[in-house]
Design a protein around this motif. Sequence first.
Motif, PDB file in Angstrom:
ATOM      1  N   SER A  35       0.864  -1.186   0.000  1.00 38.63           N
ATOM      2  CA  SER A  35       0.000   0.000   0.000  1.00 38.63           C
ATOM      3  C   SER A  35       0.893   1.225   0.000  1.00 38.63           C
ATOM      4  CB  SER A  35      -0.938   0.010   1.213  1.00 38.63           C
ATOM      5  OG  SER A  35      -0.211   0.041   2.433  1.00 38.63           O
ATOM      6  N   ILE A  36       0.354   2.341  -0.462  1.00 37.61           N
ATOM      7  CA  ILE A  36       1.148   3.566  -0.547  1.00 37.61           C
ATOM      8  C   ILE A  36       0.538   4.644   0.338  1.00 37.61           C
ATOM      9  CG2 ILE A  36      -0.092   4.339  -2.620  1.00 37.61           C
ATOM     10  CD1 ILE A  36       2.655   5.618  -3.457  1.00 37.61           C
ATOM     11  N   ILE A  37       1.397   5.348   1.028  1.00 44.80           N
ATOM     12  CA  ILE A  37       0.949   6.449   1.885  1.00 44.80           C
ATOM     13  C   ILE A  37       0.696   7.674   1.014  1.00 44.80           C
ATOM     14  CG2 ILE A  37       1.630   8.034   3.721  1.00 44.80           C
ATOM     15  CD1 ILE A  37       3.211   5.767   4.975  1.00 44.80           C
ATOM     16  N   SER A  38      -0.505   8.224   1.111  1.00 42.18           N
ATOM     17  CA  SER A  38      -0.834   9.465   0.420  1.00 42.18           C
ATOM     18  C   SER A  38      -0.462  10.612   1.354  1.00 42.18           C
ATOM     19  CB  SER A  38      -2.328   9.503   0.086  1.00 42.18           C
ATOM     20  OG  SER A  38      -2.676  10.740  -0.478  1.00 42.18           O
ATOM     21  N   ALA A  39       0.727  11.145   1.145  1.00 44.87           N
ATOM     22  CA  ALA A  39       1.296  12.102   2.098  1.00 44.87           C
ATOM     23  C   ALA A  39       0.376  13.292   2.350  1.00 44.87           C
ATOM     24  CB  ALA A  39       2.659  12.574   1.602  1.00 44.87           C
ATOM     25  N   ILE A 367       6.119   3.357   0.402  1.00 38.18           N
ATOM     26  CA  ILE A 367       5.417   2.085   0.277  1.00 38.18           C
ATOM     27  C   ILE A 367       5.455   1.325   1.599  1.00 38.18           C
ATOM     28  CG2 ILE A 367       5.565  -0.229  -0.754  1.00 38.18           C
ATOM     29  CD1 ILE A 367       4.359   1.593  -2.709  1.00 38.18           C
ATOM     30  N   LEU A 368       4.311   0.768   1.980  1.00 40.43           N
ATOM     31  CA  LEU A 368       4.249  -0.188   3.085  1.00 40.43           C
ATOM     32  C   LEU A 368       4.119  -1.583   2.487  1.00 40.43           C
ATOM     33  CD1 LEU A 368       1.799   1.548   5.610  1.00 40.43           C
ATOM     34  CD2 LEU A 368       4.294   1.623   5.577  1.00 40.43           C
ATOM     35  N   ASN A 369       4.988  -2.491   2.901  1.00 41.12           N
ATOM     36  CA  ASN A 369       4.960  -3.865   2.414  1.00 41.12           C
ATOM     37  C   ASN A 369       4.438  -4.809   3.486  1.00 41.12           C
ATOM     38  OD1 ASN A 369       6.006  -3.807  -0.340  1.00 41.12           O
ATOM     39  ND2 ASN A 369       7.895  -3.012   0.575  1.00 41.12           N
ATOM     40  N   TYR A 370       3.846  -5.908   3.035  1.00 42.94           N
ATOM     41  CA  TYR A 370       3.219  -6.873   3.934  1.00 42.94           C
ATOM     42  C   TYR A 370       3.805  -8.250   3.642  1.00 42.94           C
ATOM     43  CZ  TYR A 370      -0.027  -2.999   4.369  1.00 42.94           C
ATOM     44  OH  TYR A 370      -0.554  -1.752   4.581  1.00 42.94           O
TER      45      TYR A 370
END
Length: 722
Positions: A35-39, A367-370
């Motif tokens: 998922s991506i952080i929408s700053a 990016i957040l990775n899981y």
Amino acid sequence: MKQVTHTLKDGRIEVADVPVPTLSDKFVLIRTNASIISAGTEKTKIDMGKKSLLEKARARPDLVKQVIKKLRSEGLAKTLGTVSTRLAAANPLGYSSSGTALAVGGLVDGIRPGDRVACGGVGYANHAEFAVVPKNLIVKVPDNVSDEEAAFTTLGSIALQGIRLADPKLGETVLVLGLGLLGQMTVQMLQANGCRVLGTDLDPSLIKLAQSWGAVGIDLDGAEVACRELTAGMGVDAVLVCAGTSSNAPIELCGRITREKGRVVVVGAVGMDIPRDDYFKKEISVVISRSYGPGRYDPVYEEGGNDYPAGYVRFTEQRNMQTVIELIASGRLDVKSLITHRFPVEEAVAAYGLIEGQKREPYLGIILNYAGADEQSQRSVPARIDVASTPINKAKLGLSMVGAGNYATASLLPPLRESGEVEMRGLMTSSGRTAASVAKQFGFHFCASDMAEVLAADTDAVVVATRHDTHASYVCSALKAGKHVFVEKPLALNMDELAEVAAALAAAPDRQLQVGFNRRYAPLTQEVLAHFAPVRSPRVVQIRVNAGFIPKEHWIQDPVMGGGRLIGEACHFVDLACALAASDPVEVHTIGMSKPGVSPLLNDNVCINLRFADGSIASIVYTADGSKAQPKERVEVHGGGRSAVIDDFKTGEFFEGDTGHRRSKMASQDKGQKAMLQGWVKGLRSGQAQTPSKTLLAVSAATIAAVESMTVGGPVAVNPQN
């Protein structure tokens, strides 16, 4: 599961353990991969939480009105309790992600368990290990798009919706004001649209990045003069405001630099006190872009799953998402270059420290990775990415052979020898009785008694043509020894064997594997594929195989040695269906004839129904009980107003429209063995495999699943990775 949350009371970020959401009919349960952080959006929420109660009230007067209304109707105590509860509640963050579908609601079409998908929606596509997302906020991810790239899809849809509202024409000059994540994607898509793109920002490094996509970078302080000079005094045709600031300066600048009857589209959150004079005199249109597109904030569309007709709303949220994923797949939208940081979800607090300014370093795409919340099955097949192998430039390829039965000596060795491309090295047979005569006939250098001898250093490739139960182990041995492999069908008899082969392939990414699925290379098959080349719609494939009777005492009917005729022979037609559909299988449903004492594994009177990734379907009727007077195989393909028929690989008929019809006749039956072997040798020479290993694994998995389908009495998903 782990989920990233924040509280409105104090803006605190946490990685909390929360229950997995519940699936319903119009939703899909997804295991998140990235998922991506929408700053901009998420920082606004966090900053709101850190404000005092009075500052919160000033920032959200609409909520204050709701509190006052509740106070009047329900009293002070209940109102304070409700407000306190909501302020202290943990709220999910995130709205743009990618993952793998685990379960699908009963009213969802087009998505199946195992599909990789891109997801969107605040409250749905959260930064969480699992998500339940409405079907209208999901699109499938092409094979050449990574999970991290796919995570940008919804964020890209925001940029795309702003562009659609600006309605840019080919050759127009468009300014992108604010070159953060949204701005950079906007620049790239405008370039793809044929616009002359200008870009400006307070950060010189972001201007430089925009220039790398082809934009004309201009300094923000000199933007007014630059826009006038670059448009010969006319002004820009449109401005897309992608900045995030409470200042009114961006909207004021837009009024000065936009031409008469130009357009201003506000994508970011900026001050909106529009100076009337500039906008009135030029009659400038101002539009505030609504997130991902039509359907946003409409519960009938998002939660109810009701689509808008394309004739009235061409690009909805979902269709915008589809466009973005296609742009990424085609290379016209490069999001990989926008990634500056990666964090495991467990370290999300550190990731948000970047956008909160706790870490003084530049950032763009975070990016957040899981790692994957549920463990893969022990029978899972490791993924392999096909890479070009090192071309073999020797005068002749060193070829060794394992097995020399009737098919090998009649259909494999003669065309290999006649090609003049190979040098026969070692030959190994199970009994050794025929080894010497076959070696002499085809010019093998030596006969061997075990596998190690044929895997000598001067052997470049190994042909495996032994009994079915030995295929997987011999293939693994050859791959581990660094050899290219051709193996007669089937590749494996069960998922455990297939997993071992795939693991060996994954460990040898530059080694080529070819399975003896020859019918896809037959001249008439190639004619059919050429006939359907202009067709972009899914296809319907029907294959009838009058296979003939084989007694139960035959070794192929032995579950251990031969695996049964479905796995041992029908795999040919599963592969042919894949070739004709030009897509890999995703689901199989087999129905077998009811005969007393016949197990599903040995049933050779079946109907195999296949569904493919692109929407194509196929039906294979395989029977052992037909008349010998009838030709063995008949193939029909339909789609896009075209049809084709192959009769026993001797004749073909090709139809187009209402009257188009032609015939093709072979001098003799040709099922493609020679072309297959020539293509394999050519692939070893060039370093490019004839058939992707992904397809070979999918065909094998589908054939094994066809038997399983009869056992469970229903459809079985085809996923060679599980």
